[in-house]
Design an enzyme around this catalytic site. Structure first.
Site, PDB file in Angstrom:
ATOM      1  CD  GLU A   1      17.130  22.207  -5.393  1.00 11.57           C
ATOM      2  OE1 GLU A   1      17.161  21.783  -4.225  1.00 11.57           O
ATOM      3  OE2 GLU A   1      16.578  23.276  -5.718  1.00 11.57           O
TER       4      GLU A   1
ATOM      5  NE  ARG B   1      19.260  24.642  -3.177  1.00 14.08           N
ATOM      6  CZ  ARG B   1      19.421  25.650  -2.320  1.00 14.08           C
ATOM      7  NH1 ARG B   1      20.642  26.053  -1.992  1.00 14.08           N
ATOM      8  NH2 ARG B   1      18.391  26.242  -1.775  1.00 14.08           N
TER       9      ARG B   1
ATOM     10  CB  SER C   1      12.647  22.665  -4.552  1.00 14.45           C
ATOM     11  OG  SER C   1      12.001  23.334  -3.500  1.00 14.45           O
TER      12      SER C   1
END
Length: 339
Positions: free
Chosen positions: A334, A164, A238
């Site tokens: 995230e 990520r 998420s």
């Protein structure tokens, strides 16, 4: 001609549905408009927020600067033997691109079906799902350098992809605006079915030799069963990264919690399922004021209606604290926090 709007609500431009305002707002439909925009030195000195689908951000306050919404469209492809190169504008909806590739029989993106957001954001975040990451299908991208007005091409190595992460989130953060992305796909599928419940769902459907469309449909079905639709309840998918820890750190966790959900990561490390950790702390389906966690997936924070970005952020901090207290693991957000 490029227009700059003032005091624009961003409620319909972020999937959390947070009602925050942008001091200035510009929509970019062609890469050339970026050069036009930054020809005015005012915008070089003004705080900037580049917005695609608004699916990976949390507005915790109004943005006292310039919001640049990328709406650059278009998809092209070129075939060389069994290799396929697909280039898409940064403003294309990610899932539209996936459907385009699956429909033509171009393999590689099927596990990334139904991820919300835009094509331009995909390399910044190195998006991923069900055992596949953006870097696995990435060829290159073109990005506008704000300081010089030059469009540069970045190779996979240039992007320094991590979990990520990319160079656009680290040392080059805020210096470039991605205008298009090129992907390297194949006419010969190499299915990755081991992650999540893909194999089980294919078996339940009586499919032993899946097609690209089969895999894409199964991945989409699994995602819909776990994740709320942003059009009906505000969320950004998420909210936390799955933590990656060393084998030494994992050992006492596994001893104390034998059922801990984990996956092998690079260099002998271990990836933990953040959703499982959060659920064990009692957060799954919990409502706190106007926000909370999703009933089917504790990893997803939701806006039940009227929540502020500060409320959602506060909830995320409480979750981080409780997971650390129970497991000694620090979750990382995230979602990009915009303040």
């Amino acid at each position: 001609m490029l227009q700059i709007q003032e005091n624009v609500s961003l409620k319909n431009f972020n999937t959390f549905g947070i009602d925050a305002n942008a001091r200035y707002f510009a929509e970019i439909n062609h890469a050339e408009e970026l050069a036009e925009l930054f020809a005015d030195p005012q915008w070089l000195q003004t705080p900037r927020l580049v917005l695609g689908g608004g699916s990976n951000m949390l507005m915790v306050a109004d943005f006292d600067g310039l919001v640049i919404r990328l709406n650059i469209r278009g998809i092209e492809h070129r075939i060389s033997h069994d290799d396929v190169f697909v280039e898409a504008g940064a403003g294309e909806v990610w899932n539209h691109l996936v459907n385009y590739c699956v429909g033509y029989g171009y393999a590689g993106m099927e596990n990334l079906s139904l991820i919300p957001g835009s094509v331009g954001a995909s390399p910044i975040q190195n998006i991923g799902a069900y055992g596949v990451e953006l870097k696995d299908v990435f060829e290159s991208c073109k990005a506008f350098e704000i300081a010089t007005g030059v469009i540069k091409t970045f190779s996979k190595a240039d992007c320094k992809f991590g979990y990520r992460e990319s160079v656009f989130k680290s040392e080059l953060a805020g210096q470039y605006i991605i205008v298009s992305v090129k992907f390297h796909l194949s006419l010969i599928p190499k299915f990755n079915l081991k992650y999540g419940a893909i194999e089980q769902e294919l078996a339940a459907r009586g499919i032993s030799e899946p097609t690209l469309k089969d895999v894409s449909q199964v991945v989409s079905h699994i995602r819909v069963s776990k994740l709320p639709d942003p059009s009906t309840i505000g969320n950004a998918g998420s909210f936390f990264k799955n933590p990656v820890i060393s084998a030494a750190e994992f050992q006492p966790i596994q001893q104390n919690f034998p059922d801990v959900v984990n996956y092998p990561a690079s260099d002998g490390q271990v990836k933990l399922a953040a959703g499982w950790l959060i659920e064990q702390c009692g957060w799954k389906g919990k409502t706190v004021g106007n926000t909370g966690t999703w009933k089917n997936q504790a990893l997803v924070l939701v806006n039940h209606g009227g929540a502020t970005g500060a409320e959602v952020y506060s909830l995320s901090s409480q979750i981080i604290d409780s997971v650390y207290t129970k497991f000694g693991v620090t979750l990382q957000r995230e979602v990009n926090i915009v303040s």
